[in-house]
Design an enzyme around this catalytic site. Structure first.
Site, PDB file in Angstrom:
ATOM      1  N   HIS A  27       0.862  -1.187   0.000  1.00  0.00           N
ATOM      2  CA  HIS A  27       0.000   0.000   0.000  1.00  0.00           C
ATOM      3  C   HIS A  27       0.897   1.235   0.000  1.00  0.00           C
ATOM      4  CE1 HIS A  27      -3.290   2.648   1.866  1.00  0.00           C
ATOM      5  NE2 HIS A  27      -3.724   2.273   0.677  1.00  0.00           N
ATOM      6  N   CYS A  57      11.766   0.989  16.100  1.00  0.00           N
ATOM      7  CA  CYS A  57      12.356  -0.207  15.495  1.00  0.00           C
ATOM      8  C   CYS A  57      13.476   0.194  14.535  1.00  0.00           C
ATOM      9  CB  CYS A  57      11.289  -1.014  14.765  1.00  0.00           C
ATOM     10  SG  CYS A  57      10.016  -1.689  15.837  1.00  0.00           S
ATOM     11  N   SER A  87      14.905  -3.944  15.478  1.00  0.00           N
ATOM     12  CA  SER A  87      13.877  -4.980  15.482  1.00  0.00           C
ATOM     13  C   SER A  87      13.183  -4.958  14.131  1.00  0.00           C
ATOM     14  CB  SER A  87      12.867  -4.719  16.606  1.00  0.00           C
ATOM     15  OG  SER A  87      11.820  -5.674  16.586  1.00  0.00           O
ATOM     16  N   ALA A  88      13.223  -6.081  13.430  1.00  0.00           N
ATOM     17  CA  ALA A  88      12.750  -6.105  12.047  1.00  0.00           C
ATOM     18  C   ALA A  88      11.709  -7.202  11.848  1.00  0.00           C
ATOM     19  CB  ALA A  88      13.930  -6.320  11.099  1.00  0.00           C
ATOM     20  N   ASP A  89      10.455  -6.791  11.751  1.00  0.00           N
ATOM     21  CA  ASP A  89       9.339  -7.682  11.417  1.00  0.00           C
ATOM     22  C   ASP A  89       9.411  -7.912   9.911  1.00  0.00           C
ATOM     23  OD1 ASP A  89       6.912  -8.791  10.700  1.00  0.00           O
ATOM     24  OD2 ASP A  89       5.670  -7.321  11.749  1.00  0.00           O
ATOM     25  N   ILE A 102      10.721 -13.450  11.766  1.00  0.00           N
ATOM     26  CA  ILE A 102       9.424 -13.750  11.169  1.00  0.00           C
ATOM     27  C   ILE A 102       8.545 -14.289  12.287  1.00  0.00           C
ATOM     28  CG2 ILE A 102       8.154 -15.092   9.444  1.00  0.00           C
ATOM     29  CD1 ILE A 102      10.767 -15.356   7.870  1.00  0.00           C
ATOM     30  N   ALA A 114       1.349  -8.292  15.116  1.00  0.00           N
ATOM     31  CA  ALA A 114       1.659  -8.599  16.512  1.00  0.00           C
ATOM     32  C   ALA A 114       1.804  -7.282  17.264  1.00  0.00           C
ATOM     33  CB  ALA A 114       2.943  -9.411  16.606  1.00  0.00           C
TER      34      ALA A 114
END
EC number: 2.1.1.45
Length: 264
Positions: free
Chosen positions: A51, A146, A167-169, A208, A263
């Protein structure tokens, strides 16, 4: 982008299963780096549609120094909704730290304005850094930053950016971060008379979520397509004057979106 798919595969194959703050559980590796040459196209995923409106408006929101989601909501962006309080406030998050970092003497430091000044006056500096990680205020933020520190580098008339993301989603967040900082690099290059160079993305805890494994494996079955081209209005010479209408992405062909839970 094969580079991103390689990251997904690496974490699935070599990551360690760990508990996390959200209680969801992750598979993660510590320390990973990706490089994107911005002359080769705009690094936005083609193996699932992103998006773009959310990415652009969020970046403009950061640059405004805003920390309330009202602007985002007005523009159809919901990515921060889960963390805002009843008034839409997020505390002293990214925009505040970028544009109004509080100094001990009561001053507020505009890190972005200082960065632009240094790029004009001392582009060889090794201090072209912006930090969102303010230890004194982390506990007041709705979510600790993050993507917490980024540095610029000028060589041969090209501007490159390296981001450190603690921190890497990987499935949901990282694709947005890649596109956002690539665009920021292009915008800053334009207003400082430089050409875009590389975006280097350095990840700390690259993870992940366990409820994204199935979606990640689905994405890995897809074949990356040619990267699109981002056009930026060449008349804009002030970083803080950009509007959503100043950006146009041409040739963006992507596979369908893959839904996954956030999350919190």
């Amino acid at each position: 982008m094969r580079t991103y798919l390689d990251l997904l595969q690496h974490v699935l194959d070599h990551g360690v299963d760990r508990d996390d703050r959200t209680g969801t559980g992750t598979r993660s590796v510590f320390g990973y780096q990706m490089r994107f040459d911005l002359e080769e196209g705009f690094p936005v995923l083609t193996t699932k549609k992103l998006h773009l409106r959310s990415i652009i408006h969020e970046l403009l929101w950061f640059l405004k120094g805003d920390t309330n989601i009202a602007y985002l909501k007005e523009n159809g962006v919901t990515i921060w909704d889960e963390w805002a309080d009843e008034n839409g406030d997020l505390g002293p998050v990214y925009g505040y730290q970028w544009r109004s970092w509080p100094a001990p003497d009561g001053r507020h430091i505009d890190q972005i304005a200082n960065l632009l000044k240094m790029l004009h006056t001392n582009p060889q500096s090794r201090s072209l850094i912006v930090s969102a990680w303010n230890p004194a205020l982390v506990d007041e933020m709705a979510l600790p930053p993050c993507h917490c520190l980024f540095q610029f580098y000028v060589a041969n008339g090209r501007l490159s950016c390296q981001l450190y993301q603690r921190s890497a989603d990987i499935f949901l967040g990282v694709p947005f971060n890649i596109a956002s900082y690539a665009l920021l690099t292009m915008m800053i290059a334009q207003v400082t008379g430089l050409k875009p160079g590389e975006f280097i993305h350095t990840l700390g805890d690259a993870h992940i979520y366990s409820n994204h494994f199935e979606q990640a494996r689905l994405q890995l079955t897809r074949t990356p397509k040619k990267l699109p081209v981002m056009h930026i209005n060449p008349d804009v010479k002030d970083l803080f004057a950009f509007r959503f209408e100043d950006f146009r992405l041409d040739g963006y062909e992507a596979d369908p979106t893959i839904k996954a839970p956030i999350a919190v």
